[in-house]
Scaffold this motif. Structure first.
Motif, mmCIF file in Angstrom:
data_model
loop_
_atom_site.group_PDB
_atom_site.id
_atom_site.type_symbol
_atom_site.label_atom_id
_atom_site.label_comp_id
_atom_site.label_asym_id
_atom_site.label_seq_id
_atom_site.Cartn_x
_atom_site.Cartn_y
_atom_site.Cartn_z
ATOM 1 N N UNK A 148 -1.342 23.906 -13.029
ATOM 2 C CA UNK A 148 -2.300 24.409 -12.048
ATOM 3 C C UNK A 148 -2.304 23.646 -10.747
ATOM 4 N N UNK A 149 -1.507 22.576 -10.658
ATOM 5 C CA UNK A 149 -1.429 21.770 -9.443
ATOM 6 C C UNK A 149 0.012 21.767 -8.926
ATOM 7 N N UNK A 150 0.149 21.807 -7.616
ATOM 8 C CA UNK A 150 1.485 21.775 -7.023
ATOM 9 C C UNK A 150 1.993 20.353 -6.860
ATOM 10 N N UNK A 151 1.075 19.405 -6.674
ATOM 11 C CA UNK A 151 1.445 18.011 -6.469
ATOM 12 C C UNK A 151 0.214 17.147 -6.611
ATOM 13 N N UNK A 195 0.838 -1.206 0.000
ATOM 14 C CA UNK A 195 0.000 0.000 0.000
ATOM 15 C C UNK A 195 0.871 1.253 0.000
ATOM 16 N N UNK A 196 1.953 1.220 0.774
ATOM 17 C CA UNK A 196 2.869 2.362 0.819
ATOM 18 C C UNK A 196 3.544 2.579 -0.528
ATOM 19 N N UNK A 197 3.941 1.490 -1.198
ATOM 20 C CA UNK A 197 4.554 1.622 -2.520
ATOM 21 C C UNK A 197 3.552 2.171 -3.532
ATOM 22 N N UNK A 253 1.804 6.929 -6.772
ATOM 23 C CA UNK A 253 0.840 7.997 -7.051
ATOM 24 C C UNK A 253 1.479 9.370 -6.820
ATOM 25 N N UNK A 254 2.167 9.506 -5.688
ATOM 26 C CA UNK A 254 2.787 10.775 -5.337
ATOM 27 C C UNK A 254 3.898 11.172 -6.314
#
Length: 358
Positions: free
Chosen positions: A303-306, A288-290, A295-296
Motif C-alpha cells: 500500500x506504500x510506494x516508498x 545524518x545523510x547516511x 531509512x529510504x
C-alpha cells in the motif's frame, strides 16, 4: 477548487496587511509565511487565515506595526517580548536570535511571550537547519477561554493544539522536519474540512456533549479536539504546556484585550543546538545523510510506494505547487475577497478573480 499562482496570492496578502496598518516589511513577512504554508501543503496555516488575522487586528488582539524586543538576555538564554505583533514576525526574530547564540556558544534557549499565532511551526526549524543548527520549538498556553482540546479521558477542553516541531540539517538533502499538533488534527485543518465540505477522521473531535463525531460543524458548535494517540499525545501536550507557557512565564505578561481568547497567555520556547557542538559539523551532516539513506532504503510495505522521511512530503508538495499553483477552496477565496474589499482593495488588480466565477 480554484488554483492561483503563489506570487499573486502573496502580493495580495501583503497588500491586505499593509491596509490594516502593518509596515511593508512586516506585511511581507506575514504574507510570505502564509503562502509558504500553502506551498508546503499545510493549507490550514495558509491564506485561509487572512480574514481571521484581519479581524484580530480590528479587535486589538494583534498590533500590526509592533516589533519584538529582547526582554532579558544572557549568553545562551533570551526572553523575547513579542509585543502582540504578528506571531510570524516574533517567531522569526526569536529563531534568528537562538541560531546566532547556538552558533557562537553551542546551544541556546529562547522564549517568547506576548505572542500571537506564529503559523506553521515547521517553518522555524527549517530556518535554523539552513544555518546548520538543529532545533526544537514548542507553543503552549492556548487554554483559558480559548481552550480547544480535551485532556485524555476528559470531556471538557483545557489545552490548545499545543504543537511542536523539530528540525535537523542533512548533507546534500532537505532537512528532516518533524512538525505536528499534539491533537489528532490541528484546528486549522477543521476549518479546511469545513470549507471543503469533508468529514473529519474518526477519533479527532468530540461534540459539545463529549460524544465522538466526524462532522466539522460540531467543533464550531461547542465541540473539542482530542489528543492523538490517546495518552501519548496527551503526555506531549502537557510537556508543551509546561515548556511553552509555564517555563517562559507567559501568564505574567497577559494583558486584557490583547492576544484574544486563544493567545492571551501563549508562550513559545525554542531550543537551538549547533550541529558542531559535539563533533565536526561535516561529520554530523554526513551521518545524518547516511541515516536518511538507510531509512529510504527500507522496502515499502503493501500500500506504500516508498518510505518517506519527515518533511519530505512538504518539500515535494512545495516543488509541485510552485509549478502548478496553489489550490484554494471557493468558500475560502470568497472570504478573502470580502476581506480585501472591506479594506478598499480590488483583487483583480493582482490578476486574481473578484468572484468565484471570474
Amino acid at each position: 477548487m480554484l488554483v492561483f499562482p503563489a506570487e499573486r496570492l502573496q502580493a495580495l496578502t501583503q497588500a491586505i496587511f499593509e491596509r490594516v496598518g502593518a509596515p511593508p516589511d512586516i506585511a511581507q513577512r506575514v504574507a510570505e509565511a502564509l503562502v509558504e504554508s500553502n506551498l508546503a501543503g499545510h493549507d490550514s496555516h495558509g491564506v485561509i487565515r487572512i480574514p481571521s488575522y484581519v479581524e484580530a487586528v480590528r479587535r486589538g488582539h494583534v498590533i500590526p506595526d509592533a516589533r519584538p524586543t529582547v526582554q532579558k538576555e544572557s549568553a545562551v538564554l533570551a526572553l523575547v517580548d513579542g509585543g502582540w505583533a504578528f506571531g510570524q514576525v516574533s517567531a522569526a526574530f526569536a529563531t534568528d536570535l537562538a541560531v546566532r547564540k547556538a552558533r557562537e556558544h553551542g546551544l541556546a534557549v529562547v522564549g517568547i511571550v506576548r505572542c500571537t499565532h506564529i503559523g506553521r511551526l515547521g517553518e522555524y526549524p527549517t530556518m535554523a537547519a539552513a544555518q546548520n543548527v538543529a532545533s526544537l520549538i514548542v507553543a503552549g498556553g492556548f487554554g483559558g477561554p480559548g481552550a480547544t482540546a480535551a485532556p485524555y479521558g476528559g470531556a471538557r477542553p483545557l489545552f490548545g493544539t499545543n504543537p511542536l516541531a523539530i528540525g535537523f540539517p542533512v548533507k546534500d538533502r532537505p532537512p528532516v522536519i518533524i512538525d505536528f499538533a499534539t491533537t489528532a488534527v490541528a484546528a486549522g485543518k477543521i476549518q479546511v474540512a469545513l470549507a471543503k465540505g469533508e468529514p473529519l477522521p474518526p477519533g479527532a473531535i468530540l461534540d459539545r456533549h463529549g460524544r465522538p463525531t466526524t462532522d466539522p460543524r460540531d467543533y464550531y458548535e461547542g465541540g473539542m479536539l482530542l489528543p492523538f494517540g490517546g495518552h501519548k499525545g496527551y503526555g506531549l501536550a502537557v510537556a508543551v504546556e509546561l515548556l511553552g507557557r509555564v517555563l517562559t512565564g507567559a501568564d505574567l505578561f497577559a494583558e486584557p484585550g490583547r492576544g484574544g481568547p486563544v493567545y492571551e497567555r501563549s508562550g513559545v520556547l525554542i531550543l537551538a543546538i549547533a550541529t558542531g557542538a559535539f563533533q565536526d559539523v561535516e561529520t554530523v551532516l554526513a551521518e545524518a545523510a547516511r541515516t536518511v539513506a538507510r531509512i529510504k532504503a527500507v522496502p515499502p510495505a503493501e500500500g506504500f510506494a516508498e518510505v518517506l522521511v519527515p518533511g519530505e512530503p512538504e518539500f515535494r508538495t512545495r516543488a509541485e505547487r510552485l509549478r502548478t499553483g496553489l489550490p484554494v477552496p471557493e468558500t475560502t477565496w470568497h472570504a478573502i475577497v470580502q476581506t480585501a474589499q472591506s479594506l478598499g482593495l480590488d483583487v483583480s488588480l493582482f490578476g486574481l478573480p473578484a468572484t468565484v466565477g471570474g
